[in-house]
Design a protein around this motif. Structure first.
Motif, mmCIF file in Angstrom:
data_model
loop_
_atom_site.group_PDB
_atom_site.id
_atom_site.type_symbol
_atom_site.label_atom_id
_atom_site.label_comp_id
_atom_site.label_asym_id
_atom_site.label_seq_id
_atom_site.Cartn_x
_atom_site.Cartn_y
_atom_site.Cartn_z
ATOM 1 N N ILE A 199 22.321 31.858 33.495
ATOM 2 C CA ILE A 199 21.857 33.153 32.925
ATOM 3 C C ILE A 199 21.478 34.036 34.031
ATOM 4 N N ASP A 200 20.835 33.466 35.326
ATOM 5 C CA ASP A 200 20.423 34.295 36.309
ATOM 6 C C ASP A 200 21.900 34.931 37.038
ATOM 7 N N GLY A 201 22.683 34.472 37.026
ATOM 8 C CA GLY A 201 23.996 34.602 37.727
ATOM 9 C C GLY A 201 24.601 35.777 36.876
ATOM 10 N N VAL A 202 24.634 35.760 35.492
ATOM 11 C CA VAL A 202 24.975 36.785 34.772
ATOM 12 C C VAL A 202 24.101 38.335 35.236
ATOM 13 N N LEU A 203 22.718 38.100 35.114
ATOM 14 C CA LEU A 203 21.934 39.043 35.345
ATOM 15 C C LEU A 203 22.038 39.602 36.579
ATOM 16 N N ALA A 204 22.241 38.764 37.601
ATOM 17 C CA ALA A 204 22.512 39.402 39.149
ATOM 18 C C ALA A 204 23.779 39.779 39.252
ATOM 19 N N ALA A 205 24.662 39.616 38.257
ATOM 20 C CA ALA A 205 26.198 40.361 38.473
ATOM 21 C C ALA A 205 26.180 41.625 37.712
ATOM 22 N N ASN A 206 25.072 41.932 36.949
ATOM 23 C CA ASN A 206 25.055 43.375 36.230
ATOM 24 C C ASN A 206 24.577 44.226 36.825
ATOM 25 N N ALA A 207 25.434 45.529 37.159
ATOM 26 C CA ALA A 207 25.026 46.661 37.991
ATOM 27 C C ALA A 207 23.623 47.196 37.575
ATOM 28 N N ASN A 208 23.487 47.122 36.143
ATOM 29 C CA ASN A 208 22.432 47.914 35.675
ATOM 30 C C ASN A 208 20.936 47.177 35.463
ATOM 31 N N VAL A 209 21.067 46.071 35.627
ATOM 32 C CA VAL A 209 20.063 45.305 35.747
ATOM 33 C C VAL A 209 19.130 45.068 37.269
ATOM 34 N N LEU A 210 17.773 45.241 37.198
ATOM 35 C CA LEU A 210 17.107 45.572 38.538
ATOM 36 C C LEU A 210 16.729 44.149 39.132
ATOM 37 N N SER A 211 16.575 44.264 40.366
ATOM 38 C CA SER A 211 16.197 42.882 40.795
ATOM 39 C C SER A 211 14.695 42.936 41.123
ATOM 40 N N ASP A 212 14.189 44.203 40.991
ATOM 41 C CA ASP A 212 12.606 44.583 41.306
ATOM 42 C C ASP A 212 12.149 45.509 39.956
ATOM 43 N N PRO A 213 11.492 45.197 39.095
ATOM 44 C CA PRO A 213 10.955 43.667 38.767
ATOM 45 C C PRO A 213 11.920 42.809 38.528
ATOM 46 N N ALA A 214 11.693 41.383 38.969
ATOM 47 C CA ALA A 214 12.895 40.268 38.838
ATOM 48 C C ALA A 214 12.693 40.133 37.243
ATOM 49 N N PRO A 215 13.939 39.737 36.748
ATOM 50 C CA PRO A 215 14.156 39.337 35.561
ATOM 51 C C PRO A 215 13.529 38.329 35.061
ATOM 52 N N PHE A 216 12.980 38.016 33.736
ATOM 53 C CA PHE A 216 12.193 37.084 33.135
ATOM 54 C C PHE A 216 13.225 35.832 32.442
ATOM 55 N N VAL A 217 12.994 34.917 32.983
ATOM 56 C CA VAL A 217 13.927 33.887 32.329
ATOM 57 C C VAL A 217 13.169 32.480 32.241
ATOM 58 N N GLU A 218 12.886 32.088 30.963
ATOM 59 C CA GLU A 218 11.967 30.992 30.849
ATOM 60 C C GLU A 218 12.170 30.456 29.167
ATOM 61 N N VAL A 219 12.117 29.115 29.478
ATOM 62 C CA VAL A 219 12.070 28.471 27.990
ATOM 63 C C VAL A 219 10.916 28.846 27.223
ATOM 64 N N GLU A 220 11.357 29.342 25.861
ATOM 65 C CA GLU A 220 10.210 29.741 25.006
ATOM 66 C C GLU A 220 9.974 28.900 23.782
#
Length: 276
Positions: A199-220
């Motif tokens: 999931i982190d890899g997909v978000l990092a590869a997307n040009a429209n997703v910002l690195s700051d603030p960092a994406p939130f990825v947690e088991v809910e």
């Protein structure tokens, strides 16, 4: 004829003539000065809306017109007073007429009042995407009576301002940066750390997703048949819908490539042989 003229005392009519002329002259002066003041005040009020970007120009044009008509109403009453016209009954008549018009146009007046409030507090502006009165779309126009939205399927929706102001308003364009909430589910048998890495890899590869603030990825949530991740990447407001509708498909492809199962609801059926 000469005897009649000799008996006629012009002096007894002279004060009345002079008084009438004076009243006419004063009435003209009052009218001219009143018109000038009404125009100047109206222009001043309109100018306030043009000077400050945060003030709505449409509202101040309307207020300028109202001020002008109010001043002219007082000017006309003052002119009538110069001619001895009893204006008390006229004022009462105007008040009764205004009340009757107000009662007849209650719906329009409520929309007008709501429009004034919207233009003063400005919860949204033209170009914003909003949820209002159960509708979602891009604001194309705001006037004193209605708000006009354009939907994604290119429909025009005209909403009375009273419905907008009286309900919850969600402005999706208010903040420059937005979080995009989505849920990604994997099977119980999969490694959550490996799934998070994909999931982190997909978000990092997307040009429209910002690195700051960092994406939130947690088991809910641990559901009946899946482990659910709460995924919240951040992006600029104009890219919100691109991220919302593109990332889920990218997640699906990446998880498939990594051999991580995306579960679907299962139902276990137990057959009981009652003949034994």
């Amino acid at each position: 004829m000469q005897e009649y003229l000799e008996k006629l005392d012009i002096n007894q009519y002279l004060p009345g003539v002079i008084g009438s002329a004076t009243n006419i002259l004063l009435a003209i002066v009052i009218l001219i000065i009143g018109m000038w003041i009404a125009g100047a005040v109206s222009k001043f009020v309109r100018g306030l809306g043009e000077k400050h970007e945060k003030l709505d120009n449409t509202l101040f044009k309307f207020l300028g017109s109202v001020v002008r008509y109010v001043i002219m109403a007082f000017v006309i009453i003052a002119v009538l007073n110069r001619f001895g016209v009893e204006t008390t009954s006229i004022v009462a008549l105007l008040g009764a007429a205004g009340l009757a018009v107000g009662l007849a146009l209650q719906g329009a007046m409520s929309n007008l009042a709501a429009g004034v409030m919207l233009m003063i507090f400005r919860p949204y502006k033209v170009g914003d995407f909003i949820d209002a009165a159960g509708r979602f779309g891009n604001v194309t126009e705001i006037d004193l009576f209605t708000t006009i939205l354009q939907t994604f399927d290119n429909q025009q929706i005209i909403i009375p301002n009273s419905q907008v102001w009286g309900e919850q308003i969600i402005n999706h364009s208010h903040h420059e940066i937005r979080g995009v909430d989505m849920v990604v589910s994997v099977a119980y048998g999969e490694n959550t750390d490996a799934a998070r890495k994909v999931i982190d890899g997909v978000l990092a590869a997307n040009a429209n997703v910002l690195s700051d603030p960092a994406p939130f990825v947690e088991v809910e949530t641990l559901n009946e048949s899946s482990v659910d991740f709460r995924v919240r990447p951040f992006c600029k407001g104009e890219n919100y819908f691109d991220v919302l509708y593109s990332v889920p498909e990218q997640m699906k492809k990446a998880l498939d490539s990594a051999g991580i199962e995306i579960p679907f609801p299962h139902r276990k059926v137990i057959m009981v042989n009652e003949s034994k």
